[in-house]
Design a protein around this motif. Structure first.
Motif, PDB file in Angstrom:
ATOM      1  N   MET A 212      -5.456  -5.967   2.099  1.00 25.71           N
ATOM      2  CA  MET A 212      -4.200  -5.227   2.046  1.00 25.71           C
ATOM      3  C   MET A 212      -3.174  -5.882   2.971  1.00 25.71           C
ATOM      4  O   MET A 212      -3.424  -6.003   4.168  1.00 25.71           O
ATOM      5  N   PRO A 213      -2.039  -6.318   2.443  1.00 24.50           N
ATOM      6  CA  PRO A 213      -1.043  -6.987   3.289  1.00 24.50           C
ATOM      7  C   PRO A 213      -0.331  -6.015   4.227  1.00 24.50           C
ATOM      8  O   PRO A 213       0.049  -4.919   3.829  1.00 24.50           O
ATOM      9  N   PHE A 214      -0.172  -6.452   5.492  1.00 23.83           N
ATOM     10  CA  PHE A 214       0.623  -5.655   6.424  1.00 23.83           C
ATOM     11  C   PHE A 214       0.984  -6.493   7.641  1.00 23.83           C
ATOM     12  O   PHE A 214       0.358  -7.517   7.933  1.00 23.83           O
ATOM     13  N   THR A 215       2.005  -6.051   8.341  1.00 25.28           N
ATOM     14  CA  THR A 215       2.308  -6.533   9.685  1.00 25.28           C
ATOM     15  C   THR A 215       2.501  -5.309  10.570  1.00 25.28           C
ATOM     16  O   THR A 215       2.974  -4.271  10.107  1.00 25.28           O
TER      17      THR A 215
ATOM     18  N   PRO B 124      -6.660  -8.365  -4.709  1.00 27.20           N
ATOM     19  CA  PRO B 124      -5.733  -7.555  -3.917  1.00 27.20           C
ATOM     20  C   PRO B 124      -6.017  -6.068  -4.019  1.00 27.20           C
ATOM     21  O   PRO B 124      -6.463  -5.579  -5.057  1.00 27.20           O
ATOM     22  N   TYR B 125      -5.775  -5.374  -2.907  1.00 27.84           N
ATOM     23  CA  TYR B 125      -5.782  -3.917  -2.898  1.00 27.84           C
ATOM     24  C   TYR B 125      -4.365  -3.464  -2.593  1.00 27.84           C
ATOM     25  O   TYR B 125      -3.657  -4.082  -1.803  1.00 27.84           O
ATOM     26  N   GLY B 126      -3.961  -2.368  -3.206  1.00 26.53           N
ATOM     27  CA  GLY B 126      -2.621  -1.835  -2.958  1.00 26.53           C
ATOM     28  C   GLY B 126      -1.709  -2.019  -4.150  1.00 26.53           C
ATOM     29  O   GLY B 126      -1.206  -1.065  -4.714  1.00 26.53           O
ATOM     30  N   ARG B 127      -1.512  -3.278  -4.547  1.00 25.82           N
ATOM     31  CA  ARG B 127      -0.723  -3.548  -5.745  1.00 25.82           C
ATOM     32  C   ARG B 127      -1.120  -4.923  -6.280  1.00 25.82           C
ATOM     33  O   ARG B 127      -1.672  -5.745  -5.549  1.00 25.82           O
TER      34      ARG B 127
ATOM     35  N   ILE C 294      -4.200   3.691  -1.093  1.00 25.90           N
ATOM     36  CA  ILE C 294      -4.811   4.960  -0.666  1.00 25.90           C
ATOM     37  C   ILE C 294      -6.323   4.907  -0.857  1.00 25.90           C
ATOM     38  O   ILE C 294      -7.096   5.300   0.027  1.00 25.90           O
ATOM     39  N   GLU C 295      -6.751   4.413  -2.018  1.00 19.84           N
ATOM     40  CA  GLU C 295      -8.192   4.290  -2.270  1.00 19.84           C
ATOM     41  C   GLU C 295      -8.847   3.365  -1.255  1.00 19.84           C
ATOM     42  O   GLU C 295      -9.934   3.659  -0.729  1.00 19.84           O
TER      43      GLU C 295
ATOM     44  N   PHE D 265     -12.250   2.266   3.457  1.00 20.04           N
ATOM     45  CA  PHE D 265     -12.458   1.534   4.704  1.00 20.04           C
ATOM     46  C   PHE D 265     -12.434   2.430   5.928  1.00 20.04           C
ATOM     47  O   PHE D 265     -12.962   2.068   6.988  1.00 20.04           O
ATOM     48  N   GLY D 266     -11.816   3.602   5.810  1.00 20.20           N
ATOM     49  CA  GLY D 266     -11.629   4.472   6.964  1.00 20.20           C
ATOM     50  C   GLY D 266     -12.853   4.713   7.825  1.00 20.20           C
ATOM     51  O   GLY D 266     -12.801   4.563   9.053  1.00 20.20           O
ATOM     52  N   PRO D 267     -13.993   5.094   7.219  1.00 15.07           N
ATOM     53  CA  PRO D 267     -15.192   5.318   8.032  1.00 15.07           C
ATOM     54  C   PRO D 267     -15.636   4.099   8.835  1.00 15.07           C
ATOM     55  O   PRO D 267     -16.191   4.235   9.936  1.00 15.07           O
ATOM     56  N   ARG D 268     -15.381   2.915   8.315  1.00 15.17           N
ATOM     57  CA  ARG D 268     -15.758   1.688   9.024  1.00 15.17           C
ATOM     58  C   ARG D 268     -14.773   1.361  10.148  1.00 15.17           C
ATOM     59  O   ARG D 268     -15.018   0.479  10.961  1.00 15.17           O
ATOM     60  N   ASP D 269     -13.678   2.098  10.176  1.00 15.51           N
ATOM     61  CA  ASP D 269     -12.679   1.956  11.225  1.00 15.51           C
ATOM     62  C   ASP D 269     -12.923   2.949  12.342  1.00 15.51           C
ATOM     63  O   ASP D 269     -12.149   3.033  13.292  1.00 15.51           O
TER      64      ASP D 269
END
Length: 251
Positions: A163-166, A183-186, A239-240, A245-249
Protein backbone atom coordinates in the motif's frame (compact mmCIF):
# COMPACT_ATOMS: atom_id res chain seq x y z
CA UNK A 1 25.73 10.81 -3.71
CA UNK A 2 22.86 9.81 -6.01
CA UNK A 3 20.72 12.55 -7.55
CA UNK A 4 17.48 10.66 -8.29
CA UNK A 5 16.20 7.27 -7.17
CA UNK A 6 13.24 5.35 -8.56
CA UNK A 7 11.85 2.99 -5.92
CA UNK A 8 9.98 -0.15 -6.88
CA UNK A 9 8.77 -2.87 -4.53
CA UNK A 10 6.85 -6.13 -4.33
CA UNK A 11 6.94 -7.09 -7.99
CA UNK A 12 5.96 -10.63 -7.02
CA UNK A 13 6.89 -12.23 -10.30
CA UNK A 14 4.54 -10.10 -12.41
CA UNK A 15 6.90 -9.32 -15.28
CA UNK A 16 4.43 -7.40 -17.52
CA UNK A 17 3.80 -4.90 -14.71
CA UNK A 18 7.54 -4.45 -14.19
CA UNK A 19 8.14 -3.88 -17.89
CA UNK A 20 5.52 -1.14 -17.99
CA UNK A 21 7.00 0.63 -14.99
CA UNK A 22 10.54 0.51 -16.36
CA UNK A 23 9.52 2.55 -19.42
CA UNK A 24 7.86 5.28 -17.37
CA UNK A 25 9.89 8.42 -18.18
CA UNK A 26 10.55 9.28 -14.53
CA UNK A 27 11.77 5.74 -13.83
CA UNK A 28 13.77 5.49 -17.03
CA UNK A 29 15.48 8.83 -16.31
CA UNK A 30 16.35 8.06 -12.68
CA UNK A 31 20.03 7.68 -11.90
CA UNK A 32 19.37 4.61 -9.74
CA UNK A 33 16.55 2.11 -9.31
CA UNK A 34 16.16 0.49 -5.89
CA UNK A 35 13.80 -2.48 -5.59
CA UNK A 36 12.82 -3.12 -1.98
CA UNK A 37 12.15 -6.84 -2.02
CA UNK A 38 9.68 -9.57 -2.90
CA UNK A 39 10.79 -9.82 -6.48
CA UNK A 40 9.63 -13.45 -6.48
CA UNK A 41 6.60 -15.41 -5.16
CA UNK A 42 4.56 -14.95 -8.28
CA UNK A 43 3.93 -16.41 -11.72
CA UNK A 44 7.25 -15.33 -13.32
CA UNK A 45 9.83 -15.31 -10.52
CA UNK A 46 13.00 -16.07 -12.48
CA UNK A 47 11.93 -13.91 -15.41
CA UNK A 48 11.65 -10.95 -13.02
CA UNK A 49 15.03 -11.71 -11.45
CA UNK A 50 16.63 -11.98 -14.89
CA UNK A 51 15.06 -8.71 -16.02
CA UNK A 52 16.22 -6.86 -12.94
CA UNK A 53 19.77 -8.13 -13.20
CA UNK A 54 19.82 -7.16 -16.89
CA UNK A 55 19.72 -3.53 -15.73
CA UNK A 56 23.26 -3.93 -14.41
CA UNK A 57 24.72 -1.46 -11.92
CA UNK A 58 21.77 0.88 -12.37
CA UNK A 59 19.63 -1.31 -10.12
CA UNK A 60 20.09 -2.14 -6.44
CA UNK A 61 18.10 -5.06 -5.06
CA UNK A 62 16.98 -5.58 -1.48
CA UNK A 63 15.81 -9.04 -0.39
CA UNK A 64 12.27 -9.45 0.91
CA UNK A 65 10.71 -12.17 3.04
CA UNK A 66 9.21 -13.92 0.00
CA UNK A 67 12.63 -14.03 -1.68
CA UNK A 68 14.20 -15.41 1.50
CA UNK A 69 11.49 -18.03 1.91
CA UNK A 70 11.67 -19.25 -1.70
CA UNK A 71 15.43 -19.47 -1.38
CA UNK A 72 15.13 -21.50 1.80
CA UNK A 73 12.56 -23.84 0.24
CA UNK A 74 14.85 -24.34 -2.76
CA UNK A 75 17.51 -25.56 -0.33
CA UNK A 76 15.10 -28.04 1.29
CA UNK A 77 14.40 -25.92 4.39
CA UNK A 78 10.89 -26.15 5.85
CA UNK A 79 9.52 -22.63 6.32
CA UNK A 80 5.91 -23.71 6.82
CA UNK A 81 4.83 -23.16 3.22
CA UNK A 82 4.77 -26.76 1.99
CA UNK A 83 1.01 -26.47 1.46
CA UNK A 84 1.34 -23.35 -0.72
CA UNK A 85 1.60 -24.50 -4.36
CA UNK A 86 2.95 -21.15 -5.58
CA UNK A 87 5.81 -21.20 -3.07
CA UNK A 88 6.72 -24.80 -3.86
CA UNK A 89 6.56 -24.21 -7.61
CA UNK A 90 8.43 -20.90 -7.38
CA UNK A 91 11.27 -22.41 -5.35
CA UNK A 92 11.64 -25.18 -7.93
CA UNK A 93 12.15 -22.60 -10.67
CA UNK A 94 15.28 -21.15 -9.07
CA UNK A 95 18.44 -22.15 -10.89
CA UNK A 96 21.82 -22.11 -9.10
CA UNK A 97 22.61 -18.60 -10.31
CA UNK A 98 19.24 -17.36 -9.01
CA UNK A 99 19.98 -18.96 -5.65
CA UNK A 100 23.39 -17.29 -5.58
CA UNK A 101 21.79 -13.95 -6.43
CA UNK A 102 19.22 -14.22 -3.66
CA UNK A 103 21.90 -15.30 -1.19
CA UNK A 104 23.94 -12.21 -2.03
CA UNK A 105 21.15 -9.60 -1.97
CA UNK A 106 21.24 -7.55 1.26
CA UNK A 107 18.22 -7.28 3.52
CA UNK A 108 18.70 -3.51 3.67
CA UNK A 109 21.02 -0.84 2.37
CA UNK A 110 21.78 2.81 3.05
CA UNK A 111 22.32 5.16 0.10
CA UNK A 112 23.06 8.88 0.19
CA UNK A 113 20.53 10.74 -1.95
CA UNK A 114 20.63 14.43 -2.84
CA UNK A 115 18.19 16.37 -0.70
CA UNK A 116 17.65 13.46 1.71
CA UNK A 117 21.05 12.48 3.05
CA UNK A 118 21.45 8.83 4.08
CA UNK A 119 18.32 6.87 3.11
CA UNK A 120 17.67 3.41 4.53
CA UNK A 121 16.03 1.05 2.05
CA UNK A 122 14.51 -2.13 3.48
CA UNK A 123 11.65 -4.50 2.77
CA UNK A 124 9.36 -4.42 5.81
CA UNK A 125 11.22 -2.54 8.57
CA UNK A 126 14.91 -1.88 9.26
CA UNK A 127 14.97 -4.66 11.85
CA UNK A 128 12.83 -7.39 10.29
CA UNK A 129 11.87 -8.49 6.76
CA UNK A 130 8.26 -9.36 7.63
CA UNK A 131 7.31 -6.94 10.39
CA UNK A 132 4.15 -4.93 9.64
CA UNK A 133 3.79 -1.18 10.01
CA UNK A 134 1.10 0.83 8.30
CA UNK A 135 0.33 4.45 7.51
CA UNK A 136 -1.93 4.60 10.58
CA UNK A 137 0.32 2.66 12.94
CA UNK A 138 0.64 4.20 16.41
CA UNK A 139 3.48 6.66 16.87
CA UNK A 140 4.84 4.50 19.70
CA UNK A 141 4.94 1.52 17.36
CA UNK A 142 6.86 3.45 14.72
CA UNK A 143 9.32 4.83 17.29
CA UNK A 144 10.01 1.28 18.50
CA UNK A 145 10.47 -0.05 14.97
CA UNK A 146 12.93 2.70 14.09
CA UNK A 147 14.76 2.77 17.41
CA UNK A 148 17.98 1.13 16.17
CA UNK A 149 18.53 3.50 13.24
CA UNK A 150 21.39 6.02 13.37
CA UNK A 151 20.21 9.56 14.04
CA UNK A 152 21.47 10.79 10.67
CA UNK A 153 19.10 8.46 8.77
CA UNK A 154 16.04 10.67 8.38
CA UNK A 155 14.33 8.85 5.49
CA UNK A 156 13.26 5.20 5.46
CA UNK A 157 11.90 3.50 2.35
CA UNK A 158 10.09 0.21 2.80
CA UNK A 159 7.55 -2.06 1.10
CA UNK A 160 5.92 -5.33 2.20
CA UNK A 161 2.32 -4.17 2.78
CA UNK A 162 1.67 -3.30 -0.90
CA UNK A 163 0.00 0.00 0.00
CA UNK A 164 1.61 3.30 -1.06
CA UNK A 165 1.99 6.02 1.56
CA UNK A 166 4.25 8.68 2.99
CA UNK A 167 4.17 9.93 6.57
CA UNK A 168 6.34 11.64 9.16
CA UNK A 169 7.41 9.98 12.39
CA UNK A 170 9.08 12.41 14.80
CA UNK A 171 10.74 14.20 11.91
CA UNK A 172 11.66 11.08 9.96
CA UNK A 173 10.10 10.55 6.55
CA UNK A 174 8.65 7.10 5.84
CA UNK A 175 8.00 6.16 2.20
CA UNK A 176 6.25 3.04 0.95
CA UNK A 177 5.99 3.08 -2.85
CA UNK A 178 3.32 0.36 -2.91
CA UNK A 179 3.47 -2.75 -5.06
CA UNK A 180 4.34 -3.13 -8.72
CA UNK A 181 2.77 -6.57 -9.14
CA UNK A 182 0.14 -7.04 -6.42
CA UNK A 183 -1.18 -3.62 -5.37
CA UNK A 184 -3.56 -3.14 -2.48
CA UNK A 185 -5.81 -0.10 -2.30
CA UNK A 186 -6.28 0.63 -5.98
CA UNK A 187 -5.29 -0.87 -9.30
CA UNK A 188 -2.08 -0.07 -11.12
CA UNK A 189 1.63 -0.72 -10.72
CA UNK A 190 2.91 1.64 -8.02
CA UNK A 191 6.36 3.23 -7.62
CA UNK A 192 8.02 6.36 -6.25
CA UNK A 193 10.73 8.86 -7.15
CA UNK A 194 13.12 10.50 -4.69
CA UNK A 195 14.63 13.69 -6.13
CA UNK A 196 15.62 17.14 -4.83
CA UNK A 197 14.40 16.35 -1.34
CA UNK A 198 10.87 15.55 -2.52
CA UNK A 199 8.97 12.30 -3.00
CA UNK A 200 6.72 11.75 -6.00
CA UNK A 201 4.34 8.80 -5.84
CA UNK A 202 3.73 7.22 -9.24
CA UNK A 203 1.19 4.79 -10.63
CA UNK A 204 1.15 3.01 -13.97
CA UNK A 205 -2.35 2.05 -15.06
CA UNK A 206 -2.62 -1.29 -16.85
CA UNK A 207 -5.69 -2.64 -18.59
CA UNK A 208 -6.68 -5.70 -16.49
CA UNK A 209 -7.35 -7.90 -19.53
CA UNK A 210 -3.92 -7.09 -20.95
CA UNK A 211 -2.19 -7.79 -17.65
CA UNK A 212 -3.95 -11.10 -17.11
CA UNK A 213 -3.39 -12.23 -20.71
CA UNK A 214 0.29 -11.27 -20.67
CA UNK A 215 0.94 -13.09 -17.40
CA UNK A 216 -0.89 -16.21 -18.57
CA UNK A 217 1.06 -16.22 -21.83
CA UNK A 218 4.42 -15.79 -20.08
CA UNK A 219 4.14 -18.14 -17.11
CA UNK A 220 4.45 -21.89 -16.67
CA UNK A 221 2.70 -21.84 -13.31
CA UNK A 222 0.05 -24.60 -13.16
CA UNK A 223 -3.35 -22.94 -12.92
CA UNK A 224 -1.89 -19.55 -13.81
CA UNK A 225 -5.13 -18.37 -15.43
CA UNK A 226 -7.07 -18.78 -12.19
CA UNK A 227 -4.26 -17.23 -10.16
CA UNK A 228 -4.08 -14.21 -12.44
CA UNK A 229 -7.84 -13.69 -12.38
CA UNK A 230 -7.96 -13.89 -8.59
CA UNK A 231 -4.89 -11.80 -7.83
CA UNK A 232 -4.52 -9.29 -10.65
CA UNK A 233 -7.95 -8.31 -11.86
CA UNK A 234 -9.44 -6.86 -8.66
CA UNK A 235 -6.90 -5.68 -6.05
CA UNK A 236 -7.88 -5.73 -2.40
CA UNK A 237 -9.08 -2.38 -1.08
CA UNK A 238 -7.06 -0.36 1.39
CA UNK A 239 -9.70 -1.02 4.04
CA UNK A 240 -9.49 -4.78 3.49
CA UNK A 241 -5.71 -4.69 3.61
CA UNK A 242 -5.54 -2.60 6.79
CA UNK A 243 -8.06 -4.86 8.53
CA UNK A 244 -6.04 -7.92 7.48
CA UNK A 245 -2.66 -6.48 8.48
CA UNK A 246 -3.93 -4.78 11.63
CA UNK A 247 -3.44 -7.71 14.02
CA UNK A 248 0.17 -8.07 12.84
CA UNK A 249 0.67 -4.41 13.71
CA UNK A 250 -0.16 -5.12 17.33
CA UNK A 251 -3.53 -3.47 17.36
Amino acid sequence: MVSTVAVLSDIHGVLPALERVLVEPAVADAELIVVTGDHTWGPQPIEVLDRLTSLGDRVVLVRGNADRELLQISHGIDVGLADDPLSVWGAAQLRPHHQELLEAIPEQITIAVDGFGPVRFCHATPRNDEEVVLVDSRLERWVDVLSDLPDDVRTIVCGHTHMPFTRLVDGRLIVNPGSVGLPYGRAGAHWAILADGAVTMGRTLIEPDDLVNDVVAGSGLPGVKQWAEENLRNPASDIEAIHTFGPRDGR
